[in-house]
Design an enzyme around this catalytic site. Structure first.
Site, PDB file in Angstrom:
ATOM      1  N   HIS A 195      -6.463 -15.823 -33.908  1.00 63.01           N
ATOM      2  CA  HIS A 195      -7.779 -16.340 -34.281  1.00 63.01           C
ATOM      3  C   HIS A 195      -7.107 -17.296 -35.659  1.00 63.01           C
ATOM      4  CE1 HIS A 195     -12.152 -16.647 -34.361  1.00 63.01           C
ATOM      5  NE2 HIS A 195     -11.718 -17.625 -34.844  1.00 63.01           N
ATOM      6  N   GLU A 200     -12.476  -9.456 -30.330  1.00 58.38           N
ATOM      7  CA  GLU A 200     -11.396  -9.224 -31.354  1.00 58.38           C
ATOM      8  C   GLU A 200     -11.379  -8.255 -32.538  1.00 58.38           C
ATOM      9  OE1 GLU A 200     -10.958 -12.899 -33.111  1.00 58.38           O
ATOM     10  OE2 GLU A 200     -11.121 -14.069 -31.453  1.00 58.38           O
ATOM     11  N   THR A 245      -9.770 -22.328 -28.158  1.00 56.73           N
ATOM     12  CA  THR A 245      -9.697 -22.030 -29.597  1.00 56.73           C
ATOM     13  C   THR A 245     -11.175 -21.991 -30.065  1.00 56.73           C
ATOM     14  OG1 THR A 245      -9.571 -24.428 -29.783  1.00 56.73           O
ATOM     15  CG2 THR A 245      -7.359 -23.385 -30.065  1.00 56.73           C
ATOM     16  N   ARG A 251     -14.060 -19.621 -28.643  1.00 53.02           N
ATOM     17  CA  ARG A 251     -14.621 -18.035 -28.730  1.00 53.02           C
ATOM     18  C   ARG A 251     -14.016 -17.437 -27.370  1.00 53.02           C
ATOM     19  NH1 ARG A 251     -15.042 -18.741 -33.440  1.00 53.02           N
ATOM     20  NH2 ARG A 251     -16.315 -18.423 -34.731  1.00 53.02           N
TER      21      ARG A 251
HETATM   22  C1  DGY Z   1     -14.996 -20.401 -37.185  1.00 52.80           C
HETATM   23  O1  DGY Z   1     -15.458 -20.914 -38.118  1.00 52.80           O
HETATM   24  O2  DGY Z   1     -15.789 -20.006 -36.568  1.00 52.80           O
HETATM   25  C2  DGY Z   1     -13.541 -20.107 -36.853  1.00 52.80           C
HETATM   26  O3  DGY Z   1     -13.671 -19.552 -35.652  1.00 52.80           O
HETATM   27  C3  DGY Z   1     -13.116 -19.399 -37.991  1.00 52.80           C
HETATM   28  O4  DGY Z   1     -11.586 -19.759 -37.869  1.00 52.80           O
END
Ligand code: DGY
Length: 331
Positions: free
Chosen positions: A297, A279, A248, A250
């Site tokens: 995402h 992405e 979750t 990158r």
């Molecule tokens: C961020 O804030 O970097 C997140 O990936 C956005 O959901």
């Protein structure tokens, strides 16, 4: 809502549609140029849209590379990103140009941790396959024919080890939730945490050394040159064959070719992925994998969190234009 600002209205370019309460505050306090159609940006459109702007409230899908930053109108003094991640902005180029950059740390923690648990459970318990089975009309291949003792057997989380790469706020929030599922937490981080933050988690100075114990591996490190394609062939080879990988953070943390090959040949059990390199043009190999749960995402995508992110971005802009230090200044 905060009190209205009273400065000469600054021209604020908002690159994407934001939650209504955030747009309302932006429009109240700024000469806000919104994007009601939510049109995605290109480098050229970002430069064009910034014409005459004092500040830009941007999002992770807007790429501010060195060339785009160099071409921004001189009037633009601040980029407030609606994200905690700043990998879409060339920070060195921003610093060189004297452009202030702010982000939104702290307010995404719970939402992102919840989504990591969702992916962990869904990948371990084969929720994607089960959902597709139920949706397949009766009589077609893959349709549900009723309960069966060996149908879609998954990995139970209780009693298993969760290995966390990057034990910042989000990593720790994932650890707390995983403990409630009866998991033992291992982690690797640049620095060992003090006992009160470690909360019994087992520290590994060498992240590679933690992988052998990882029934589930969850990635929570920022995208940096050091973490680029961190999960590669060699590290996957250290994981147990029943391991589940969750990302979750990158997409660039994972070497997609390596992970797809491992999932395809059953070298690891499953993956739950919310983020992808390039992405939204993810590696097409993922789409063919029944043992990959794929989300677009959504880590921070709750109403509560997206409002909080927007208000934080505006707090930073307000402070900057009031001549104070923005609370979340990155450069
Ligand atoms: C961020 O804030 O970097 C997140 O990936 C956005 O959901």
């Amino acid at each position: 809502m905060t009190q209205p600002l009273d400065p000469v209205a600054k021209l604020l370019r908002v690159t994407r549609r934001l939650p209504p309460a955030v747009e309302a505050r932006a429009a109240r306090d700024y000469d806000a140029r919104l994007n009601p159609e939510d049109t995605p940006s290109s480098p050229d459109s970002l430069i064009e849209a910034a014409a005459g702007a004092d500040g830009v409230l941007c999002c992770p899908a807007d790429r501010f590379d060195a060339a785009t930053i160099a071409a921004l109108p001189a009037s633009v003094a601040i980029l407030a990103t609606f994200s905690v991640g700043t990998d879409h902005i060339d920070l060195a180029a921003a610093a060189a140009r004297g452009l202030v950059v702010t982000n939104t740390p702290g307010v995404l923690t719970d939402a992102t941790a919840e989504l990591a648990l969702l992916l962990m459970l869904a990948a371990a318990r084969r929720a994607g396959e089960g959902e597709r089975m139920v949706r397949t009309p009766a009589g077609q291949d893959g349709a549900w024919t009723g309960w069966a003792p060996t149908q879609l057997l998954g990995l139970q989380l209780s009693g298993k080890n969760l290995a966390i790469l990057g034990m910042g706020r989000i990593g720790r929030a994932v650890a707390a939730r995983a403990r409630a599922f009866g998991m033992t937490v291992h982690y690797s981080n640049r620095r060992r945490l003090p006992p009160e933050l470690e909360a019994g988690a087992i520290f590994h100075a060498d992240p590679d050394e933690m992988l052998g114990a990882a029934d589930v591996l969850s990635l929570h490190s920022p995208a940096t040159p050091e973490t680029h394609h961190w999960l590669n062939d060699a590290r996957i080879a250290r994981l147990p064959t029943h391991a589940v990988v969750v990302n979750t953070a990158r997409g660039t943390l994972i070497d997609d070719e390596a992970l797809i090959a491992a999932l395809r040949r059953g070298r690891i059990r499953a993956a739950g992925l919310d983020v992808f390199e390039n992405e939204p043009a993810l590696h097409p190999g993922y789409r063919e994998l029944a043992n990959a749960i794929l989300l677009p995402h959504l880590g921070s995508a709750t109403e509560e969190t997206r409002n909080a992110m927007g208000f934080k971005a505006l707090d930073n802009l307000d402070a900057f234009f009031a001549g104070a230090a923005p609370p979340d200044r990155v450069v």
